[in-house]
Each structure stands twice: as structure tokens, then as C-alpha cells.
Write a protein that holds these residues in place. Structure first.
Motif, PDB file in Angstrom:
ATOM      1  N   VAL A   1      -9.447  36.369  18.506  1.00 22.43           N
ATOM      2  CA  VAL A   1      -9.474  34.941  18.785  1.00 22.43           C
ATOM      3  C   VAL A   1     -10.077  34.703  20.165  1.00 22.43           C
ATOM      4  O   VAL A   1      -9.913  35.513  21.084  1.00 22.43           O
ATOM      5  CB  VAL A   1      -8.055  34.338  18.690  1.00 22.43           C
ATOM      6  N   GLU A   2     -10.782  33.602  20.301  1.00 25.12           N
ATOM      7  CA  GLU A   2     -11.413  33.247  21.571  1.00 25.12           C
ATOM      8  C   GLU A   2     -10.386  32.619  22.511  1.00 25.12           C
ATOM      9  O   GLU A   2      -9.591  31.770  22.095  1.00 25.12           O
ATOM     10  CB  GLU A   2     -12.556  32.263  21.311  1.00 25.12           C
ATOM     11  N   ILE A   3     -10.410  33.032  23.777  1.00 23.37           N
ATOM     12  CA  ILE A   3      -9.553  32.442  24.813  1.00 23.37           C
ATOM     13  C   ILE A   3     -10.416  31.477  25.625  1.00 23.37           C
ATOM     14  O   ILE A   3     -11.346  31.896  26.316  1.00 23.37           O
ATOM     15  CB  ILE A   3      -8.933  33.511  25.721  1.00 23.37           C
ATOM     16  N   THR A   4     -10.113  30.207  25.519  1.00 27.86           N
ATOM     17  CA  THR A   4     -10.924  29.192  26.200  1.00 27.86           C
ATOM     18  C   THR A   4     -10.371  28.825  27.573  1.00 27.86           C
ATOM     19  O   THR A   4     -11.104  28.279  28.398  1.00 27.86           O
ATOM     20  CB  THR A   4     -11.004  27.923  25.329  1.00 27.86           C
ATOM     21  N   ASN A   5      -9.108  29.111  27.831  1.00 28.19           N
ATOM     22  CA  ASN A   5      -8.518  28.762  29.122  1.00 28.19           C
ATOM     23  C   ASN A   5      -7.304  29.653  29.386  1.00 28.19           C
ATOM     24  O   ASN A   5      -6.527  29.945  28.486  1.00 28.19           O
ATOM     25  CB  ASN A   5      -8.084  27.291  29.124  1.00 28.19           C
TER      26      ASN A   5
ATOM     27  N   LEU B   1      -0.225  35.170  26.721  1.00 33.35           N
ATOM     28  CA  LEU B   1      -0.664  36.552  26.800  1.00 33.35           C
ATOM     29  C   LEU B   1       0.088  37.226  27.939  1.00 33.35           C
ATOM     30  O   LEU B   1       0.591  36.557  28.854  1.00 33.35           O
ATOM     31  CB  LEU B   1      -2.172  36.632  27.055  1.00 33.35           C
ATOM     32  N   ILE B   2       0.140  38.569  27.893  1.00 33.73           N
ATOM     33  CA  ILE B   2       0.778  39.327  28.969  1.00 33.73           C
ATOM     34  C   ILE B   2      -0.320  39.957  29.816  1.00 33.73           C
ATOM     35  O   ILE B   2      -1.138  40.730  29.317  1.00 33.73           O
ATOM     36  CB  ILE B   2       1.723  40.403  28.418  1.00 33.73           C
ATOM     37  N   GLN B   3      -0.312  39.629  31.089  1.00 35.04           N
ATOM     38  CA  GLN B   3      -1.285  40.163  32.035  1.00 35.04           C
ATOM     39  C   GLN B   3      -0.593  41.210  32.912  1.00 35.04           C
ATOM     40  O   GLN B   3       0.551  41.018  33.349  1.00 35.04           O
ATOM     41  CB  GLN B   3      -1.838  39.035  32.908  1.00 35.04           C
ATOM     42  N   VAL B   4      -1.275  42.334  33.151  1.00 29.37           N
ATOM     43  CA  VAL B   4      -0.740  43.362  34.038  1.00 29.37           C
ATOM     44  C   VAL B   4      -1.106  42.975  35.469  1.00 29.37           C
ATOM     45  O   VAL B   4      -2.290  42.912  35.837  1.00 29.37           O
ATOM     46  CB  VAL B   4      -1.299  44.754  33.693  1.00 29.37           C
TER      47      VAL B   4
ATOM     48  N   VAL C   1      -2.148  30.335  27.576  1.00 29.30           N
ATOM     49  CA  VAL C   1      -3.584  30.286  27.288  1.00 29.30           C
ATOM     50  C   VAL C   1      -3.866  29.248  26.216  1.00 29.30           C
ATOM     51  O   VAL C   1      -2.968  28.776  25.515  1.00 29.30           O
ATOM     52  CB  VAL C   1      -4.101  31.669  26.826  1.00 29.30           C
ATOM     53  N   GLU C   2      -5.162  28.924  26.103  1.00 29.34           N
ATOM     54  CA  GLU C   2      -5.659  28.067  25.027  1.00 29.34           C
ATOM     55  C   GLU C   2      -6.677  28.857  24.223  1.00 29.34           C
ATOM     56  O   GLU C   2      -7.457  29.630  24.791  1.00 29.34           O
ATOM     57  CB  GLU C   2      -6.305  26.796  25.595  1.00 29.34           C
ATOM     58  N   THR C   3      -6.663  28.669  22.909  1.00 33.04           N
ATOM     59  CA  THR C   3      -7.517  29.453  22.024  1.00 33.04           C
ATOM     60  C   THR C   3      -8.585  28.581  21.379  1.00 33.04           C
ATOM     61  O   THR C   3      -8.465  27.353  21.322  1.00 33.04           O
ATOM     62  CB  THR C   3      -6.692  30.134  20.925  1.00 33.04           C
ATOM     63  N   GLY C   4      -9.628  29.264  20.875  1.00 36.38           N
ATOM     64  CA  GLY C   4     -10.738  28.561  20.222  1.00 36.38           C
ATOM     65  C   GLY C   4     -11.045  29.149  18.872  1.00 36.38           C
ATOM     66  O   GLY C   4     -10.196  29.206  17.991  1.00 36.38           O
TER      67      GLY C   4
ATOM     68  N   ILE D   1     -14.456  34.981  25.790  1.00 41.41           N
ATOM     69  CA  ILE D   1     -13.548  36.115  25.978  1.00 41.41           C
ATOM     70  C   ILE D   1     -12.702  36.233  24.723  1.00 41.41           C
ATOM     71  O   ILE D   1     -12.007  35.290  24.337  1.00 41.41           O
ATOM     72  CB  ILE D   1     -12.658  35.906  27.217  1.00 41.41           C
ATOM     73  N   MET D   2     -12.779  37.392  24.072  1.00 39.41           N
ATOM     74  CA  MET D   2     -12.065  37.616  22.819  1.00 39.41           C
ATOM     75  C   MET D   2     -10.923  38.598  23.037  1.00 39.41           C
ATOM     76  O   MET D   2     -11.067  39.581  23.772  1.00 39.41           O
ATOM     77  CB  MET D   2     -13.019  38.161  21.754  1.00 39.41           C
ATOM     78  N   VAL D   3      -9.781  38.330  22.391  1.00 40.12           N
ATOM     79  CA  VAL D   3      -8.627  39.229  22.434  1.00 40.12           C
ATOM     80  C   VAL D   3      -8.071  39.360  21.021  1.00 40.12           C
ATOM     81  O   VAL D   3      -8.295  38.480  20.181  1.00 40.12           O
ATOM     82  CB  VAL D   3      -7.519  38.711  23.385  1.00 40.12           C
ATOM     83  N   PRO D   4      -7.342  40.442  20.716  1.00 44.28           N
ATOM     84  CA  PRO D   4      -6.720  40.571  19.397  1.00 44.28           C
ATOM     85  C   PRO D   4      -5.685  39.468  19.174  1.00 44.28           C
ATOM     86  O   PRO D   4      -4.953  39.081  20.096  1.00 44.28           O
ATOM     87  CB  PRO D   4      -6.059  41.957  19.435  1.00 44.28           C
TER      88      PRO D   4
END
Length: 352
Positions: free
Chosen positions: A313-317, A290-293, A303-306, A274-277
Motif C-alpha cells: 500500500v502507498e503511504i501518502t503522509n 506504522l512502527i518506526q525504529v 499514517v495516511e494510505t493511498g 513510498i510503498m510498505v507491506p
């Protein structure tokens, strides 16, 4: 007295009526916080090629600063700036007249001592001289020979020679100048084999294998890309940065030593992620968020990134498929504050 009392009463009634007409309604006084306008991204798993980007520096295969080993007046200088020079070529000479005179004097004394030693050797055979006298003469000969070697070594230090075949740089001194060992005459570099030095975080050490290739961007403006082969890595991780220093040999490409390059190391595997800016992530010393609606309000999640790719960037958790993530207006949102979704973006739209 009654007339004054009546006038005061009328005035109080008028002021009371005016205040009651000017007050806003109770529902307007209790108006809630305004909504923050945001753009969102619906998290989706996609296939990515795992890679790591690093900043690298171009290093010449061989590099040296040509300096004298002793102090003295410069009497010879040969620095063909920007040209190739063969190994052993004399670049500079320092005045060695005193050392040459000392060398000649020692040669004369050695010749005399050798003749004396030869005469005593003949007499020793017929017992015409004591052994101690012969040993003293032989010791004198050996002493003068040692003086010759020492003086010659001092003379050799007055000569600067090219240590390898390479390109010589700009001349730093002029003929007749007084030099010291701290002064640089010129620089030499071997450019037939260009190396790239770069660093990677220690968690990516598994990607560093001797013989593996990496992608190198040697010209940021033209996006000129080539490849380099890993030839070695520092066995110890830097204790301050926790980075591993790696060296690769560049395959072709003309680039000046000291230049900046971008290095991309491929892991050789494709994974679902899962990738996010990257600008959607709120980061501090302790965590990344991160901000979740959620139910129309801002829900801050850790979150944790990869792997990082360009601006993503990849979201690993911390995030799963289908979660709605705020990608713009991040700085204006507050925990549990209402959000107004302006548009739903895709990764392709955000890349453009």
C-alpha cells in the motif's frame, strides 16, 4: 534457661545466613523488558503506476425468467435446454379453452349486433327510426368489439414467448403442471454481449469515464486476462457503502454470467510513492499506524494510505525517505519498547 536461649540465637543466625545467600543480586532483580526481534524496511520512493483493484460480477446482456401471466394448466411446453432460441418462439401455453369459447361467443353476438346496426342505419336515413335507437345499437357493437379485444388479451397471456434471441436454461416445470405467475418455466440469457458490474470508492470517480478500458481477470486459476470498455456508471453514490457502481462491456472471452472477476482500473499516470507491506499497518476505527525504529525503540506513527497494489500500500503522509519501518514482529512490539533488528528487507525480497 540460658541454654535454651543460646540454642534459639544460633538457629536465627543460621536462617539469616541462608536467606542472604539465596537472594539474587539487586541488578538481576531489576532486569528490564526483553527486546522484540523484528525485520525492517528502509522507506524509499519508487515509481508506481496508479491503479485500483475491484471485485466484479459477470452479467448477461439480457436476462429474464420466463413466467406465465395467468394461472392454469400447462398444455404445451418447448424448452430446448442449453440451446439458442429465436425471438417470438412459443415456449409454453396454458389451457385457454374457456377463453376461446368466450371469444367465439362474443364474435357471434358482435355479428348479430352489426347486422342490427346496419338495418337501423338504413332506416335512420329515411327517418324510419329514432336516433336514440340507432345510438344504442351502435353502442352495443362497440361494446362487443371491446369484449373481443379484452378476451384476446387474456388469451395472449396464456402464451409464453421468447422475448429476445438467446440461450435458454434448464426446464423448471413439466407438461400438465398447474402454473401460477410466481412459478418459473425456464430462464433465458443473451450471451453475445457480456457485461461486468463492479464498484469503486467515490474518491476514484475521476477514473470512470465512458469509453475507458479496464483490465479484467476472468479466470483466477489460469490468470486469464482480457479487457472491458466502460459503458455507463450509476450517477448516484450508494449512501451506505459510499461506492460507485460501474458497468463495462467485455471484449471477447467466454465466461458464465454470475462468475466472479477481478477488475483493475488504471489512472494512466506514474507517480513517486513510498510503498510498505499491508500487514505492517496497524489499523483501527480511527487511524492507521506504522512502527518506526527510533533510537532502538518502537515509535508508533500515524499514517495516511493511498493506492493499494497486491500486498503493498502507498503511504501518502507520515513516512519520509530513510525512515526505518518494522515489517515483521509488528504484533509483539509495544510503544517505546526496545527492538532488535534481525535483518533489513527490500521490497523485492518482501514481494517474493
Amino acid at each position: 534457661m540460658n541454654k535454651y536461649f543460646v540454642s534459639l540465637l544460633v538457629l536465627l543466625v543460621m536462617v539469616s545466613c541462608k536467606n542472604s545467600k539465596g537472594d539474587p543480586p539487586a541488578d538481576k532483580q531489576k532486569k528490564g523488558p526483553s527486546e522484540t526481534i523484528v525485520d525492517v524496511l528502509v522507506a524509499q520512493s519508487q515509481t508506481i503506476s496508479s491503479q485500483v483493484e475491484a471485485n466484479g460480477t459477470v452479467v448477461a446482456n439480457e436476462y429474464v425468467e420466463l413466467r406465465p401471466e395467468t394461472s392454469g394448466r400447462l398444455v404445451y411446453l418447448y424448452v430446448p435446454e442449453g440451446n439458442l432460441v429465436k425471438k417470438g418462439t412459443v415456449i409454453a401455453r396454458i389451457n385457454d379453452a374457456d377463453l376461446q369459447a368466450q371469444l367465439n361467443k362474443t364474435k357471434v353476438l358482435l355479428d348479430l349486433a352489426q347486422k342490427n346496426e346496419e338495418r337501423l342505419a338504413k332506416l335512420l336515413k329515411v327517418n324510419g327510426v329514432n336516433l336514440s335507437d340507432y345510438d344504442a345499437a351502435l353502442s352495443t357493437v362497440n361494446g362487443y368489439k371491446a369484449d373481443l379485444v379484452y378476451t384476446q388479451s387474456l388469451i395472449d397471456k396464456t402464451v409464453i414467448k421468447a422475448p429476445f434471441d438467446g440461450m435458454i436454461g434448464l426446464r423448471q416445470v413439466s407438461l400438465g403442471a398447474y402454473l401460477s405467475p410466481a412459478m418459473t418455466v425456464a430462464t433465458m440469457q443473451q450471451l453475445d454481449k457480456i457485461r461486468i458490474d463492479f464498484t469503486l470508492p467515490e474518491e476514484y470517480s475521476r477514473l470512470i469515464q465512458k469509453g475507458n478500458t479496464v483490465d479484467v481477470t476472468v479466470d483466477a486459476t489460469r490468470q486469464t486476462k482480457t479487457r472491458a470498455r466502460i459503458i455507463a456508471a450509476e450517477p448516484q453514490v450508494d449512501q451506505n457503502t459510499r461506492n460507485l457502481k460501474v458497468r463495462a462491456l467485455l471484449d471477447g472471452g467466454k465466461v458464465n454470467p454470475g462468475a466472479f472477476v477481478k477488475v483493475v482500473v488504471q489512472s494512466g499516470t506514474d507517480t513517486k510513492a513510498i510503498m510498505v507491506p499491508t500487514n505492517a499497518i496497524i489499523q483501527d476505527d480511527r487511524r492507521k499506524q506504522l512502527i518506526q525504529v527510533k533510537s532502538g525503540k518502537a515509535n508508533f506513527i500515524t499514517v495516511e494510505t493511498g493506492v493499494t497494489q497486491a500486498d503493498f500500500v502507498e503511504i501518502t503522509n507520515g513516512v519520509k525517505q530513510g525512515d526505518t519501518i518494522v515489517v515483521t514482529g509488528v504484533l509483539f512490539a509495544r510503544p517505546k519498547s526496545p527492538l532488535k533488528v534481525r535483518s533489513v528487507k527490500t521490497l523485492e525480497q518482501l514481494k517474493n
